[in-house]
Design an enzyme around this catalytic site. Structure first.
Site, PDB file in Angstrom:
ATOM      1  N   ARG A 198     -26.189 -39.397  86.686  1.00  0.00           N
ATOM      2  CA  ARG A 198     -26.237 -38.616  85.730  1.00  0.00           C
ATOM      3  C   ARG A 198     -25.237 -39.384  84.711  1.00  0.00           C
ATOM      4  O   ARG A 198     -24.488 -39.332  83.208  1.00  0.00           O
ATOM      5  CB  ARG A 198     -25.465 -37.732  85.999  1.00  0.00           C
ATOM      6  CG  ARG A 198     -24.439 -36.844  86.193  1.00  0.00           C
ATOM      7  CD  ARG A 198     -24.522 -36.082  87.423  1.00  0.00           C
ATOM      8  NE  ARG A 198     -23.231 -36.163  88.091  1.00  0.00           N
ATOM      9  CZ  ARG A 198     -22.006 -35.320  88.505  1.00  0.00           C
ATOM     10  NH1 ARG A 198     -21.731 -34.659  87.252  1.00  0.00           N
ATOM     11  NH2 ARG A 198     -21.096 -35.553  89.042  1.00  0.00           N
ATOM     12  N   ASP A 212     -27.341 -36.347  92.107  1.00  0.00           N
ATOM     13  CA  ASP A 212     -26.548 -37.218  92.555  1.00  0.00           C
ATOM     14  C   ASP A 212     -25.972 -37.137  92.655  1.00  0.00           C
ATOM     15  O   ASP A 212     -25.373 -36.673  93.373  1.00  0.00           O
ATOM     16  CB  ASP A 212     -26.315 -37.250  90.736  1.00  0.00           C
ATOM     17  CG  ASP A 212     -25.827 -38.475  90.385  1.00  0.00           C
ATOM     18  OD1 ASP A 212     -24.791 -38.816  91.268  1.00  0.00           O
ATOM     19  OD2 ASP A 212     -24.880 -38.700  89.402  1.00  0.00           O
ATOM     20  N   CYS A 239     -22.220 -35.428  92.630  1.00  0.00           N
ATOM     21  CA  CYS A 239     -22.519 -34.483  92.274  1.00  0.00           C
ATOM     22  C   CYS A 239     -22.294 -32.991  92.869  1.00  0.00           C
ATOM     23  O   CYS A 239     -23.050 -33.088  94.153  1.00  0.00           O
ATOM     24  CB  CYS A 239     -24.250 -34.021  91.746  1.00  0.00           C
ATOM     25  SG  CYS A 239     -24.540 -32.178  91.138  1.00  0.00           S
ATOM     26  N   CYS A 269     -25.142 -31.071  93.584  1.00  0.00           N
ATOM     27  CA  CYS A 269     -25.947 -31.752  94.548  1.00  0.00           C
ATOM     28  C   CYS A 269     -25.755 -31.892  96.455  1.00  0.00           C
ATOM     29  O   CYS A 269     -27.177 -31.828  96.905  1.00  0.00           O
ATOM     30  CB  CYS A 269     -26.749 -32.917  94.005  1.00  0.00           C
ATOM     31  SG  CYS A 269     -27.300 -33.178  92.649  1.00  0.00           S
TER      32      CYS A 269
END
Length: 233
Positions: free
Chosen positions: A146, A116, A119, A122
């Site tokens: 998400r 994502d 994120c 991430c």
């Protein structure tokens, strides 16, 4: 002799009824929960079937009376082994042409990451993409917004996956650069998201290994390489 054969026939019929799943009964039971099975297959537990639904993998008794959900472990070996729904692994591979792939020059392991762009971990994982590749780890990305498919991040990731150069668009997005909107293409991140839910993804990054097992959260390149080597053993 005929009487014995008749009795054996009755026993075999009873055994068959108790052993094999009644798909119609299972589907009827699932419908009570507002669920629909994509596939119903035998599980590793006698008398229990595996049902793959939009909400994940469920285990249901062959008579449709009992249902449970959660990780299933095989304890017959030296160490517990997470039993994976093979149908999910096969479904994952059908999305290979929709993945954004960073291939390791000397590939030892393949990891599919549900990611994502909003994120932080991430982003941290992606900043280390070269180091993962240097460790022999090929990273394959699927999108997992998400905050849901209606969130702006989902629209942005759809644009990234639909761009002419998806890898560059993803690189730029993780650097905080503006995302050029693209409404639609043959790639559909809704399918990525649905598959993530079926695997039980609840946060990102979520790393799916080749056998279908999952590592949740960020793991530095060297640590991930060690974990993958140990897992392979």
């Amino acid at each position: 002799m005929k009487k014995i054969a008749f009795c054996l026939s009755l026993i075999l019929t009873a055994f068959t009824n108790n052993t094999f799943a009644d798909d119609s009964m299972i589907n009827k039971s699932l419908s009570k929960m507002g669920l629909k099975a994509e596939s119903i297959t035998p599980s590793h537990i006698t008398g229990v079937s595996t049902a793959l639904t939009q909400h994940g993998t469920l285990y249901i008794s062959n008579d449709g009376k009992y249902l449970f959900q959660g990780p299933l472990y095989d304890l017959s070996g030296k160490i517990p082994k997470h039993v994976i729904n093979k149908a999910l692994v096969e479904k994952l591979e059908t999305l290979k042409d929709q993945m954004i792939i960073y291939k390791a020059p000397k590939e030892k392991h393949v990891v599919t990451v549900f990611t994502d762009i909003t994120c932080g971990y991430c982003r941290k994982l992606h900043e280390n993409i070269k180091e993962y590749n240097d460790e022999g780890i090929t990273i394959r990305y699927l999108s997992f917004p998400r905050h849901g498919l209606q969130h702006q991040s989902a629209k942005d990731m759809q644009s990234i996956w639909c761009s002419a150069k998806p890898a560059k668009a993803l690189d730029d997005a993780f650097k905080g650069e503006k995302i050029s909107p693209i409404e639609s293409c043959k790639k559909d991140i809704a399918k990525h998201y649905e598959l993530g839910l079926q695997f039980g993804v609840s946060g990102t990054p979520a790393m799916i290994l080749k056998d279908g097992s999952m590592i949740s959260g960020f793991m530095p390149p060297k640590d991930l390489a060690d974990a993958l080597a140990q897992h392979a053993e």
